[in-house]
Design a protein around this motif. Structure first.
Motif, PDB file in Angstrom:
ATOM      1  N   ALA A 178      -0.027  -1.303   6.750  1.00  0.00           N
ATOM      2  CA  ALA A 178      -1.252  -0.940   6.036  1.00  0.00           C
ATOM      3  C   ALA A 178      -1.234   0.600   6.170  1.00  0.00           C
ATOM      4  N   VAL A 179      -0.940   1.156   7.083  1.00  0.00           N
ATOM      5  CA  VAL A 179      -1.233   2.717   7.226  1.00  0.00           C
ATOM      6  C   VAL A 179      -0.124   3.167   6.708  1.00  0.00           C
ATOM      7  N   ALA A 180       1.085   3.126   6.649  1.00  0.00           N
ATOM      8  CA  ALA A 180       2.115   3.905   6.256  1.00  0.00           C
ATOM      9  C   ALA A 180       1.781   3.878   4.599  1.00  0.00           C
ATOM     10  N   PRO A 181       1.641   2.561   3.889  1.00  0.00           N
ATOM     11  CA  PRO A 181       1.431   2.447   2.513  1.00  0.00           C
ATOM     12  C   PRO A 181       0.424   3.278   1.956  1.00  0.00           C
ATOM     13  N   LEU A 182      -0.752   3.455   2.807  1.00  0.00           N
ATOM     14  CA  LEU A 182      -1.847   4.263   2.128  1.00  0.00           C
ATOM     15  C   LEU A 182      -1.527   5.921   2.209  1.00  0.00           C
ATOM     16  N   ARG A 183      -0.855   6.005   3.722  1.00  0.00           N
ATOM     17  CA  ARG A 183      -0.520   7.603   3.671  1.00  0.00           C
ATOM     18  C   ARG A 183       0.749   7.889   2.816  1.00  0.00           C
ATOM     19  N   LEU A 184       1.759   7.010   2.568  1.00  0.00           N
ATOM     20  CA  LEU A 184       2.667   7.302   1.582  1.00  0.00           C
ATOM     21  C   LEU A 184       2.343   7.631   0.160  1.00  0.00           C
ATOM     22  N   GLY A 185       1.267   6.799  -0.157  1.00  0.00           N
ATOM     23  CA  GLY A 185       0.352   7.001  -1.683  1.00  0.00           C
ATOM     24  C   GLY A 185       0.010   8.246  -1.854  1.00  0.00           C
ATOM     25  N   ALA A 186      -0.727   8.883  -0.717  1.00  0.00           N
ATOM     26  CA  ALA A 186      -1.324  10.286  -0.763  1.00  0.00           C
ATOM     27  C   ALA A 186      -0.304  11.312  -0.694  1.00  0.00           C
ATOM     28  N   LEU A 187       0.931  11.113   0.110  1.00  0.00           N
ATOM     29  CA  LEU A 187       2.066  12.081   0.096  1.00  0.00           C
ATOM     30  C   LEU A 187       2.696  12.045  -0.973  1.00  0.00           C
ATOM     31  N   LEU A 188       2.904  10.932  -1.666  1.00  0.00           N
ATOM     32  CA  LEU A 188       3.559  11.123  -3.008  1.00  0.00           C
ATOM     33  C   LEU A 188       2.669  11.810  -4.211  1.00  0.00           C
ATOM     34  N   ALA A 196      -8.926   8.552   8.135  1.00  0.00           N
ATOM     35  CA  ALA A 196      -9.093   7.077   7.930  1.00  0.00           C
ATOM     36  C   ALA A 196      -8.228   6.207   7.647  1.00  0.00           C
ATOM     37  N   TYR A 197      -7.107   6.578   6.985  1.00  0.00           N
ATOM     38  CA  TYR A 197      -6.200   5.489   6.647  1.00  0.00           C
ATOM     39  C   TYR A 197      -5.307   4.992   7.691  1.00  0.00           C
ATOM     40  N   GLU A 198      -5.264   5.874   8.796  1.00  0.00           N
ATOM     41  CA  GLU A 198      -4.883   5.310  10.161  1.00  0.00           C
ATOM     42  C   GLU A 198      -5.792   4.499  10.821  1.00  0.00           C
ATOM     43  N   GLU A 199      -7.025   5.055  10.914  1.00  0.00           N
ATOM     44  CA  GLU A 199      -8.171   4.250  11.505  1.00  0.00           C
ATOM     45  C   GLU A 199      -8.493   2.772  11.140  1.00  0.00           C
ATOM     46  N   GLY A 200      -8.698   3.049   9.592  1.00  0.00           N
ATOM     47  CA  GLY A 200      -9.006   1.606   9.017  1.00  0.00           C
ATOM     48  C   GLY A 200      -7.830   0.862   8.715  1.00  0.00           C
ATOM     49  N   GLY A 201      -6.623   1.412   8.553  1.00  0.00           N
ATOM     50  CA  GLY A 201      -5.347   0.777   8.140  1.00  0.00           C
ATOM     51  C   GLY A 201      -4.794  -0.011   9.259  1.00  0.00           C
ATOM     52  N   LEU A 202      -4.858   0.480  10.618  1.00  0.00           N
ATOM     53  CA  LEU A 202      -4.485  -0.286  11.662  1.00  0.00           C
ATOM     54  C   LEU A 202      -5.193  -1.559  11.751  1.00  0.00           C
ATOM     55  N   LYS A 203      -6.590  -1.464  11.394  1.00  0.00           N
ATOM     56  CA  LYS A 203      -7.299  -2.764  11.540  1.00  0.00           C
ATOM     57  C   LYS A 203      -6.919  -3.928  10.840  1.00  0.00           C
ATOM     58  N   LEU A 204      -6.501  -3.333   9.316  1.00  0.00           N
ATOM     59  CA  LEU A 204      -6.082  -4.187   8.410  1.00  0.00           C
ATOM     60  C   LEU A 204      -4.732  -4.981   8.715  1.00  0.00           C
TER      61      LEU A 204
END
Length: 330
Positions: A178-188, A196-204
């Motif tokens: 979950a974390v990497a896909p969200l972060r990669l979308g932003a980086l792209l 929040a992408y890491e904080e929330g994504g880890l829980k997901l």
């Protein structure tokens, strides 16, 4: 118009197979085996829709999603070997179909192809070096989580707590799910991912793995792995640790004796006893509730950032896939 998940899955599978062609047909068969089996491709879908939702183009999003699916496939090959798994996606694991050294080498080859594809995108100007750094983070965190998981099993450790499990899963599965896909979308899209992408994504991501553990015990045709395979492999899941915490001394001793045996020495009757006890004890139901709680907490942390994304249609698809992490629909 934003492509549907089935359309993206088809494009991802075609891209994977095209990227893994080889002049040696026997070698190509090994490389393409797991990608040909399909699967839900949740992580690839997340990268794709995250990229579009952040404003990136479809070509870049699809290529980067293919790279993460390459990661997923080589990691699964290695994971199945390390766990002595019997099945993957409804068929025998790769090392059950071919000699183990050939399967291991195929996993290494897919790993190399992942980096090659990432370099291709860099050279085309589809992304910058931050994307490669994110993939490095994915590989190193996943490797450490796998180290914890394997070392506990190899050492026969059963003095673990649910907190130990959460620490392991945070590295092994949650980050790249979950974390990497969200972060990669932003980086792209040339953006800096918010914390929040890491904080929330880890829980997901943790919620996703808990549901995966539940499916291993409850059975699901779409799950594609051996029912109760985690018990044969001695996995220290959240469900198992919860059960052990509340078990009587007699039950705990019986379960620990079983879990410390190598897979091939585990009596099927004893595995069935433990499987039935896990279901009857309430540990599975508790784990399901934990998954739902973690997903909701994580999504609440992500919501303000998701609502601000510039492509509403892709954002809707992204939110649907994030929900599928616990609902297993896409």
């Amino acid at each position: 118009m934003t492509p549907t998940p089935p359309e993206v899955r088809k494009a991802l599978q075609e891209g994977l197979l095209a990227h893994l062609r080889h002049e040696d047909p026997a070698y190509e068969a090994l490389l393409q085996d797991y990608p040909q089996r399909g699967g839900k491709m949740l992580r690839g879908l997340l990268v794709y829709y995250s990229g579009l939702a952040h404003g990136a183009g479809q070509e870049a999003a699809l290529l980067l999603a293919t790279a993460l699916e390459l990661f997923q496939n080589w990691v699964l090959i290695h994971d199945d070997i390390e766990d002595a798994s019997e099945e993957r996606r409804g068929r025998p694991a790769l090392h059950r179909l071919y000699p183990m050294p050939l399967a291991l080498n195929a996993g290494d080859a897919l790993h190399a192809e992942m980096w090659g594809l990432l370099l291709e995108g860099l050279e085309k100007g589809l992304w910058d070096e931050r994307v490669l750094r994110e993939f490095h983070q994915v590989v190193r965190r996943t490797a450490y989580g796998q180290h914890l998981d394997l070392s506990w099993t190899l050492a026969g450790r059963l003095d673990l707590t649910p907190e130990d499990y959460l620490r392991m899963v945070t590295h092994k599965a949650a980050y790249y799910t979950a974390v990497a896909p969200l972060r990669l979308g932003a980086l792209l899209a040339g953006q800096n991912p918010p914390p929040a992408y890491e904080e929330g994504g880890l829980k997901l991501g943790v919620a996703f793995q808990i549901v995966d553990d539940v499916l291993n015990l409850e059975g699901d045709e779409a799950y594609g792995k051996e029912l109760a395979g985690d018990l044969y492999e001695g996995k220290r899941t959240l469900i198992l640790l919860r059960f052990l915490q509340g078990a009587s001394p007699e039950e705990r001793g019986r379960a620990e004796t079983l879990l410390r045996l190598p897979r091939e020495e585990k009596p099927a009757g004893e595995v069935r006893w433990l499987w039935e006890r896990l279901l009857a004890s309430g540990a599975v139901a508790w784990a399901k509730a934990e998954a739902r709680r973690l997903w909701q907490e994580g999504y609440d942390r992500l919501r303000p950032h998701l609502e601000a994304l510039p492509n509403p249609e892709a954002r809707g698809r992204l939110e649907d896939i994030l929900s599928a992490l616990v609902e297993r629909r896409a």
